[in-house]
Every structure is written in C-alpha cells, then in structure tokens.
Design a protein around this motif. Structure first.
Motif, mmCIF file in Angstrom:
data_model
loop_
_atom_site.group_PDB
_atom_site.id
_atom_site.type_symbol
_atom_site.label_atom_id
_atom_site.label_comp_id
_atom_site.label_asym_id
_atom_site.label_seq_id
_atom_site.Cartn_x
_atom_site.Cartn_y
_atom_site.Cartn_z
ATOM 1 N N PRO A 6 42.839 40.654 32.142
ATOM 2 C CA PRO A 6 43.122 41.780 33.044
ATOM 3 C C PRO A 6 41.947 42.738 33.191
ATOM 4 O O PRO A 6 41.870 43.479 34.172
ATOM 5 N N ARG A 51 40.252 41.657 36.166
ATOM 6 C CA ARG A 51 41.201 41.484 37.268
ATOM 7 C C ARG A 51 41.249 40.038 37.757
ATOM 8 O O ARG A 51 41.201 39.755 38.946
ATOM 9 N N ASP A 103 47.634 46.548 34.933
ATOM 10 C CA ASP A 103 46.886 45.290 35.020
ATOM 11 C C ASP A 103 47.228 44.449 36.243
ATOM 12 O O ASP A 103 46.433 43.599 36.647
ATOM 13 N N GLY A 104 48.411 44.627 36.825
ATOM 14 C CA GLY A 104 48.772 43.782 37.954
ATOM 15 C C GLY A 104 50.204 43.968 38.388
ATOM 16 O O GLY A 104 50.907 44.884 37.949
ATOM 17 N N GLN A 161 51.415 46.850 41.020
ATOM 18 C CA GLN A 161 50.581 47.486 40.003
ATOM 19 C C GLN A 161 50.653 49.011 40.102
ATOM 20 O O GLN A 161 50.488 49.590 41.167
ATOM 21 N N TYR A 176 47.027 39.379 38.012
ATOM 22 C CA TYR A 176 45.996 40.400 37.857
ATOM 23 C C TYR A 176 45.113 40.548 39.094
ATOM 24 O O TYR A 176 44.509 41.598 39.302
ATOM 25 N N ASP A 177 44.953 39.487 39.889
ATOM 26 C CA ASP A 177 43.898 39.438 40.903
ATOM 27 C C ASP A 177 44.154 40.322 42.116
ATOM 28 O O ASP A 177 43.238 40.904 42.666
#
Length: 437
Positions: free
Chosen positions: A126, A129, A152-153, A185, A205-206
C-alpha cells in the motif's frame, strides 16, 4: 434494519442535504466565507487535483466540525489477524479450498466488524499504491462510538450471512447478502449488525472500482449504472464525548480519540461516494449458439491497471441464467490462467463443484495452477441432453480475479484451520477416455 433513502447512478455528481437542514448546500461556490448553518467546508479527494475531468473524483462535505479535530493516532491492536504481511508463509501453488469460516457465536466474546477482519491473501504494497488484499469479516456485535477508514485503498464488501447496517459520512446504507457495497479510500464508516455476520472483502490499493468497458456488447448490459445507489446526507445530532477513529495506514491499524462523532456531515455534493448494488439486477450476457464464454462477461466492477485490458482486480459473479449452447460442454472449461482466481459462495451450490464448496467458504486457484469441474460435474455435463436449461437458480458464486500473484497469510493457511486438505481429490477420478477409431 432501517430502510434508507438513496440516490441512483454510477459515477454521477450528486448533491444531497439532510432534510432537517434545508438549503445547507452553498449556492454558487464550494467554500464561502461563512457556510450555511455555520458549517465547515471540507473537500475529500479521491484522485489527484489535476486528474482528467473524466477521472477526477472528489466530494465537498459540509460538517459541524472538520475531520482534523482529533487526538494523535496510536497503534490499534484489536484486529489480530488483519495484516498486509505477505511473507508469513512460503509460496503454495496448490489448489486451495476453505470450508466455511467460523463465526463468533458467543455473545460473551463480542467481536465487531473491525475486530473481526481476517486477511486470507494478497499481494503488493500500500505504500506504493499497488496491490490488493482479500479479507473475510466475522462479527457478532455492532461498532459503538467508533468509525473506520482505509487510507490504503477501496473496500468492496460482499455480505454472505447477516445484514449490514452501514453508517458513512455521506449517509446510511443497508447491505444484505446478494448485495454488495463499496467504501472508497478515506471515507469513514461504521458497521452495525443485528445477528452473527460473515462476508468477504476485496481491497484494492491502485485506484478505484469502476464499471468495465462494454466493447461490442454496446451501451447496455452487465451492471447498469442506474442500478447503483449511494446514500443521502444524514448526520448524528446526539452528543458523543468519547469516540474512536480507526485508521488503516500503510497496512497497519491506528486509533485516535475525539469528543464528537465523525457522522456530522449535514450536506455534501460530488462524485466520490460510497455505493451499493443489488446483484439480482445484473444483466447477464451469454452464448446462445455454442461454447462456454470466458468469465469476463460476468464482470460487475473492475479496478484497472496501467496495462489496457488487464485488471488489478475484477469482481465477477455467476448468477442464475439460462444455458442454451449446442454441441458444447456447458460448465466452465478446464483452465490454467495468468491471473489469480479467488472464489467465494454467497448462497446455494456452485454449478461446477456442487460438493465440498460451501457458502461462507472459498477457493484460490493461483497463477497457472490448473483447475476446473470436478468428476461429478464432468460426467454429468458430458452425458446431459442439451436442451435449454435454467442453471445456478438459488445460487450466487463470485470471483475476485487479479493479475497479481497472491500470497496466503498464516491465518488463511494454518490458524483458521479451515483449509480442505482433500480438495485435490475432486479431480483424481477423472479417467483417460482417449480412443482411436
């Protein structure tokens, strides 16, 4: 559970205000010198300020106190099996199947949503990301005077047993089995339950979850934007003097105390919102001639990667539908995949493995690990009369599919004691039927 009001649409820019405070949204600008009702203006950004307009996500909140009014964060130790440590166990390429995860049934041992988070597998970091985690939640009491948010997401929550009564900063949602919700998030929320509850969580996370492109399907089909619901504004007007804010940050959990609730947003507008979706509303696309289509036609939501057509994670379902293909082995084909496939079962019996794969359990077929129908399914489908047939009635299986290679946690492989050591046996009786005419 209460019934709440919702706004409909995916990716829309909404405006909402608590009906107790009419005209609480500023007119003509986002942050006037003095907001209506002397509220504080606060922007919640889900994308970079300079992201393209089509990808820009943000929401303006008008609240009684800014989010910054809290004591310093300290480590939170209430979720023992919630982790992002992917190096606990050596790699395991085997087909994995879990029996239903144990529920906390004793009220003498109250476990709320955050305390009941258990990480099964994941990949990535994370801090940069990139990656994802798959969890289950196992709880029996509501969160009290506390809220959780994920730095983190995004969380995609899939209830399997028990209805979730979710309060978010933007309003309230009731989410039942065969529905899903996404908490983006940073949005703070609390989960209430009225019975023992279990479900699955996909954390990415992305970026954020979005609808998949439809390509040749056209403008309509799969999950339609109008069927997604986001809550209307609601605030808690009760006095709270001891409130805990739990943060997930760089894979760890932290808690900060404050003397007021986080659920004090009187009005908001924007497109960065929590939302829910009823899986019964999914419009199935399928073959009406021959062959079994790839499971991507059942994608509800996706989190794209930087590689076109390749997802960090797809959320895929296998709903009730008609099967009409001719000259075809209709169940899923035997398969090896450059993606990782984690499956869960919300209700019923999965068509390709009616024995052994139970609601509340899971399977993991890792990259290039072969899998497919068990012996019973293969034999039955090979001999079946190919007439139009309603399949998966009363069933809802789903898949978290990812381009990342997933590592299983120690809890997932050992501590939970739910891993089915005999799973591999479901293929061992398949026979070599080869003949030369």
């Amino acid at each position: 559970m209460s019934e709440y009001k919702y706004l409909s649409g995916f990716g829309s820019h909404f405006s909402s205000e608590d009906e107790r405070c009419p005209n609480s949204l500023p007119i003509g600008q986002n942050s006037p010198q003095i907001c209506p009702y002397k509220l504080y203006a606060e922007q919640l950004s889900g994308s970079a300020f300079t992201a393209p307009r089509t990808e820009n996500q943000r929401t303006w909140l008008y609240r009684r106190l800014p989010s910054a009014v809290h004591q310093p964060f300290k480590p939170f130790v209430g979720a023992k099996y919630f982790t992002q440590n992917w190096n606990e166990q050596p790699p395991n390429p085997n087909q994995l199947r879990w029996k239903p995860f144990d529920l906390p049934t004793e009220r003498k041992k109250p476990v709320d949503f955050v305390q009941g988070l258990h990480t099964v597998c994941g990949a990535g970091d994370p801090r940069v990301r990139h990656g994802l985690a798959i969890h289950v939640y196992l709880c029996n009491v509501s969160m009290e005077n506390s809220a959780f948010y994920n730095s983190d997401g995004d969380f995609l929550i899939v209830p399997q047993q028990g209805v979730l009564d979710i309060t978010t900063e933007l309003g309230k949602m009731t989410v039942a089995p065969n529905e899903i919700c996404v908490i983006p998030q940073g949005i703070r929320f609390a989960v209430g339950v009225d019975s023992v509850s279990r479900g699955y969580i996909l954390e990415v996370y992305d970026g954020h979850f979005c609808l998949p492109d439809l390509g040749p399907i056209g403008a309509n089909g799969l999950a339609n934007p109008r069927d997604f619901q986001t809550p209307v504004a609601w605030f808690n007007d009760k006095q709270v003097e001891d409130f805990n804010v739990i943060s997930k940050y760089q894979g760890g959990l932290f808690v900060a105390k404050q003397n007021h609730t986080v659920f004090d947003v009187v009005a908001w507008h924007g497109n960065y919102v929590p939302f829910k979706y009823d899986l019964n509303k999914f419009m199935v696309i399928n073959s009406v001639s021959f062959d079994h289509c790839d499971p991507s036609i059942f994608t509800v939501l996706t989190c794209p990667s930087l590689r076109p057509g390749t997802a960090i994670a797809d959320f895929v379902i296998f709903p009730p539908r008609w099967s009409v293909q001719e000259h075809t082995f209709r169940p899923p084909y035997y398969h090896r995949n450059c993606m990782s496939e984690f499956m869960g079962l919300i209700l019923g019996r999965y068509e390709a493995k009616e024995d052994g794969f139970a609601a509340g359990g899971a399977t993991l077929h890792s990259m290039m690990t072969p899998h497919g129908p068990d012996v019973k399914c293969f034999d039955g489908a090979s001999k079946a009369k190919l007439v139009p047939e309603r399949i998966a009635e009363g069933t809802q299986a789903f898949m978290f599919e990812t381009s990342l290679s997933l590592a299983v946690t120690k809890w997932g492989e050992e501590t939970c004691q739910k891993l089915d050591a005999e799973y591999y046996e479901c293929w061992q009786s398949l026979k070599d039927n080869f003949t030369i005419q």
